[in-house]
Design an enzyme around this catalytic site. Structure first.
Site, PDB file in Angstrom:
ATOM      1  N   HIS A  76       0.791  -1.228   0.000  1.00  0.00           N
ATOM      2  CA  HIS A  76       0.000   0.000   0.000  1.00  0.00           C
ATOM      3  C   HIS A  76       0.823   1.278   0.000  1.00  0.00           C
ATOM      4  CE1 HIS A  76       0.860  -0.460   4.320  1.00  0.00           C
ATOM      5  NE2 HIS A  76       0.683   0.847   4.417  1.00  0.00           N
TER       6      HIS A  76
HETATM    7  C1  UD1 Z   1      -1.176   5.283   7.266  1.00  0.00           C
HETATM    8  C2  UD1 Z   1       0.172   5.501   7.939  1.00  0.00           C
HETATM    9  C3  UD1 Z   1       1.101   4.346   7.596  1.00  0.00           C
HETATM   10  C4  UD1 Z   1       0.478   3.007   7.888  1.00  0.00           C
HETATM   11  C5  UD1 Z   1      -0.913   2.909   7.287  1.00  0.00           C
HETATM   12  C6  UD1 Z   1      -1.563   1.655   7.811  1.00  0.00           C
HETATM   13  C7  UD1 Z   1       0.735   7.908   8.098  1.00  0.00           C
HETATM   14  C8  UD1 Z   1       1.657   8.968   7.612  1.00  0.00           C
HETATM   15  N1  UD1 Z   1       0.838   6.706   7.478  1.00  0.00           N
HETATM   16  O1  UD1 Z   1      -0.977   5.321   5.847  1.00  0.00           O
HETATM   17  O2  UD1 Z   1       2.257   4.450   8.394  1.00  0.00           O
HETATM   18  O3  UD1 Z   1       1.276   2.001   7.315  1.00  0.00           O
HETATM   19  O4  UD1 Z   1      -1.703   4.044   7.681  1.00  0.00           O
HETATM   20  O5  UD1 Z   1      -2.528   1.168   6.971  1.00  0.00           O
HETATM   21  O6  UD1 Z   1      -0.024   8.136   9.001  1.00  0.00           O
HETATM   22  N2  UD1 Z   1      -8.556   5.832   2.955  1.00  0.00           N
HETATM   23  C9  UD1 Z   1      -9.841   5.391   2.775  1.00  0.00           C
HETATM   24  N3  UD1 Z   1     -10.457   4.767   3.805  1.00  0.00           N
HETATM   25  C10 UD1 Z   1      -9.879   4.560   5.012  1.00  0.00           C
HETATM   26  C11 UD1 Z   1      -8.552   5.013   5.191  1.00  0.00           C
HETATM   27  C12 UD1 Z   1      -7.906   5.642   4.157  1.00  0.00           C
HETATM   28  O7  UD1 Z   1     -10.416   5.564   1.702  1.00  0.00           O
HETATM   29  O8  UD1 Z   1     -10.518   3.957   5.903  1.00  0.00           O
HETATM   30  C13 UD1 Z   1      -7.881   6.503   1.834  1.00  0.00           C
HETATM   31  C14 UD1 Z   1      -8.085   8.029   1.848  1.00  0.00           C
HETATM   32  O9  UD1 Z   1      -8.227   8.440   0.528  1.00  0.00           O
HETATM   33  C15 UD1 Z   1      -6.760   8.545   2.363  1.00  0.00           C
HETATM   34  C16 UD1 Z   1      -5.778   7.490   1.847  1.00  0.00           C
HETATM   35  O10 UD1 Z   1      -6.495   6.266   1.890  1.00  0.00           O
HETATM   36  O11 UD1 Z   1      -6.491   9.833   1.894  1.00  0.00           O
HETATM   37  C17 UD1 Z   1      -4.510   7.368   2.656  1.00  0.00           C
HETATM   38  O12 UD1 Z   1      -4.831   7.183   4.033  1.00  0.00           O
HETATM   39  P1  UD1 Z   1      -3.860   7.762   5.169  1.00  0.00           P
HETATM   40  O13 UD1 Z   1      -4.426   7.423   6.489  1.00  0.00           O
HETATM   41  O14 UD1 Z   1      -3.517   9.165   4.884  1.00  0.00           O
HETATM   42  O15 UD1 Z   1      -2.500   6.973   4.929  1.00  0.00           O
HETATM   43  P2  UD1 Z   1      -2.195   5.422   4.842  1.00  0.00           P
HETATM   44  O16 UD1 Z   1      -1.612   5.143   3.512  1.00  0.00           O
HETATM   45  O17 UD1 Z   1      -3.350   4.624   5.280  1.00  0.00           O
HETATM   46  N1  UDP Z   2      -4.270  -6.215   8.128  1.00  0.00           N
HETATM   47  C1  UDP Z   2      -5.599  -6.617   8.131  1.00  0.00           C
HETATM   48  N2  UDP Z   2      -6.261  -6.662   6.932  1.00  0.00           N
HETATM   49  C2  UDP Z   2      -5.669  -6.341   5.750  1.00  0.00           C
HETATM   50  C3  UDP Z   2      -4.319  -5.940   5.772  1.00  0.00           C
HETATM   51  C4  UDP Z   2      -3.641  -5.870   6.977  1.00  0.00           C
HETATM   52  O1  UDP Z   2      -6.158  -6.939   9.163  1.00  0.00           O
HETATM   53  O2  UDP Z   2      -6.351  -6.392   4.709  1.00  0.00           O
HETATM   54  C5  UDP Z   2      -3.579  -6.127   9.437  1.00  0.00           C
HETATM   55  C6  UDP Z   2      -2.286  -6.926   9.534  1.00  0.00           C
HETATM   56  O3  UDP Z   2      -2.304  -7.561  10.796  1.00  0.00           O
HETATM   57  C7  UDP Z   2      -1.207  -5.872   9.496  1.00  0.00           C
HETATM   58  C8  UDP Z   2      -1.899  -4.690  10.136  1.00  0.00           C
HETATM   59  O4  UDP Z   2      -3.242  -4.781   9.658  1.00  0.00           O
HETATM   60  O5  UDP Z   2      -0.062  -6.206  10.224  1.00  0.00           O
HETATM   61  C9  UDP Z   2      -1.332  -3.333   9.801  1.00  0.00           C
HETATM   62  O6  UDP Z   2      -1.308  -3.212   8.436  1.00  0.00           O
HETATM   63  P1  UDP Z   2      -0.815  -2.033   7.560  1.00  0.00           P
HETATM   64  O7  UDP Z   2      -0.001  -2.677   6.502  1.00  0.00           O
HETATM   65  O8  UDP Z   2      -1.978  -1.265   7.134  1.00  0.00           O
HETATM   66  O9  UDP Z   2       0.082  -1.056   8.452  1.00  0.00           O
HETATM   67  P2  UDP Z   2       1.637  -0.983   8.747  1.00  0.00           P
HETATM   68  O10 UDP Z   2       1.968  -2.132   9.619  1.00  0.00           O
HETATM   69  O11 UDP Z   2       2.390  -1.004   7.477  1.00  0.00           O
HETATM   70  O12 UDP Z   2       1.804   0.325   9.440  1.00  0.00           O
END
Ligand code: UD1
Ligand code: UDP
Length: 362
Positions: free
Chosen positions: A208
């Protein structure tokens, strides 16, 4: 004593689930959800499956640039802190929610407890690195998952009140692996809501990060690699990547990758434990592969969790088809290893909070 916990993103719900359970045996906990992750399968499903109490506050802040999101969180968290007057603020990991919570608390002279302190990549180009460094430097109590994390804090001269406690992700993974066992917890759900059967044998991929999914070219390299594997690859897709993944799947006609909506935590645990190998750019998933003694290839330029790299159990790959396949083809010896603790890190975390903050309040 009142502890205010701030969560916002998927990995934080998992860590808070095990720690809050322990925390609430002794303390009052106020749970704040910033709203950073908000879809049902990115947020609610974790609260439901892991029995996390409903948040006392949901700030509803998500999306936008890093500055906008963090700034809005900072303002909203400050209001909550002024109202609740907690004895400490408990934070996890390295998201924008973490850093906003740290800044809001330290400016109000409220002690910050940072769980997952000390991890470093060595580059400020990574947004999470900035969040980690800022949070560690303003934290009163720094709780590290591993010895290598503590070493980074020593190098930065901030290792006072820093301790290795193990990894709450391991606590959760150990506990829920036993609970899930060999029963498939749920069906995979496709992008159009269709049900997808899980194949007998599969690889498990999550991917992601902006670096790997930000352009068609880079994501194509990764999907091309998955296309040549001997078994299907299950790829639950983070919502930020859904449109691009959907487009490429249609344009390129890939058949070996099964794309689906994000899965719940229990299903993710099942997928790790029953996969042939794991391919990821997730900090959480590369540790979970390690816990499950599965070989992992991490598509990232930096080592985030040095302890997982032992005996090449976790190898870095470039977002390049040949490099990914070369790393996946390598055979590894896997030996038992307790670098992430014994599955009881939550107990140690509460003990340290108690010693550091609780003592003065009795
Ligand atoms: C964030 C964290 C990252 C972590 C990840 C876990 C930061 C800087 N990064 O990144 O460290 O690995 O979460 O998954 O905080 N969106 C949706 N629905 C949701 C959530 C997000 O549509 O429920 C979309 C939105 O368009 C949003 C984009 O995803 O703008 C990115 O989400 P954001 O929380 O900014 O960053 P992550 O890539 O999830
Ligand atoms: N995970 C989940 N469903 C998914 C993908 C990930 O439950 O579809 C869980 C998994 O246990 C993973 C955690 O969410 O370790 C965190 O995932 P993510 O990659 O979003 O965050 P990161 O660890 O990179 O910050």
């Amino acid at each position: 004593m009142k502890v205010l916990t701030i969560v916002g993103a998927r990995p934080q719900f998992i860590k808070a689930a095990v720690v809050s359970r322990e925390l609430r045996k002794e303390y009052e906990e106020i749970l704040v959800h910033t709203g950073q992750h908000y879809d049902y399968n990115m947020s609610d499903v974790f609260f439901k499956e892991l029995d996390i109490p409903d948040p006392d506050y949901n700030l509803g802040i998500s999306g936008g640039s890093h500055g906008k999101m963090t700034g809005e969180m900072l303002i909203a968290i400050e209001d909550v802190l002024l109202k609740e007057q907690p004895d400490a603020v408990l934070l996890y990991g390295d998201t924008n929610s973490t850093m906003a919570g740290a800044l809001a608390a330290v400016k109000l002279h409220i002690p910050v407890v940072h769980v997952e302190a000390g991890n470093r990549l060595g580059t400020l180009d990574n947004p999470e690195e900035v969040n980690r460094i800022v949070t560690d430097h303003v934290s009163s109590l720094k709780l590290c998952c591993t010895e290598s994390a503590l070493e980074f804090l020593k190098k930065e001269g901030i290792s006072q009140n820093a301790y290795v406690v193990g990894d709450p992700m391991y606590d959760a993974f150990k506990y829920y692996s036993e609970k899930v066992g060999d029963d498939i917890p749920e069906k995979l759900v496709g992008f159009d809501g269709e049900t997808i059967e899980l194949p007998q044998e599969f690889y498990y991929m999550t991917c992601h990060r902006e670096e790997n999914t930000g352009t068609d070219e880079v994501l194509t390299e990764i999907l091309d690699a998955m296309e040549t594997l001997d078994k299907k690859c299950i790829y639950p897709v983070h919502p930020r990547n859904k449109n691009r993944v959907k487009k490429l799947m249609e344009e390129k006609g890939y058949t070996n990758t099964i794309v689906c909506e994000p899965v719940g935590y229990l299903m993710s645990v099942y997928l790790v434990n029953h996969s042939k190998k794991v391919i990821t750019d997730s900090g959480g998933l590369q540790r979970e592969a390690f816990f499950a003694e599965k070989q992992c290839v991490t598509i990232f330029d930096y080592v985030v969790w040095p302890e997982t790299m032992i005996d090449d159990r976790n190898q870095l790959a470039k977002a390049d088809k040949e490099d990914i396949l070369r790393k996946l083809a390598k055979k590894q010896k896997i030996k038992e290893n307790d670098a992430f603790g014994d599955g009881q890190s939550a107990v140690k975390i509460i003990k340290h909070i108690d010693e550091y903050i609780g003592r003065s309040k009795r």
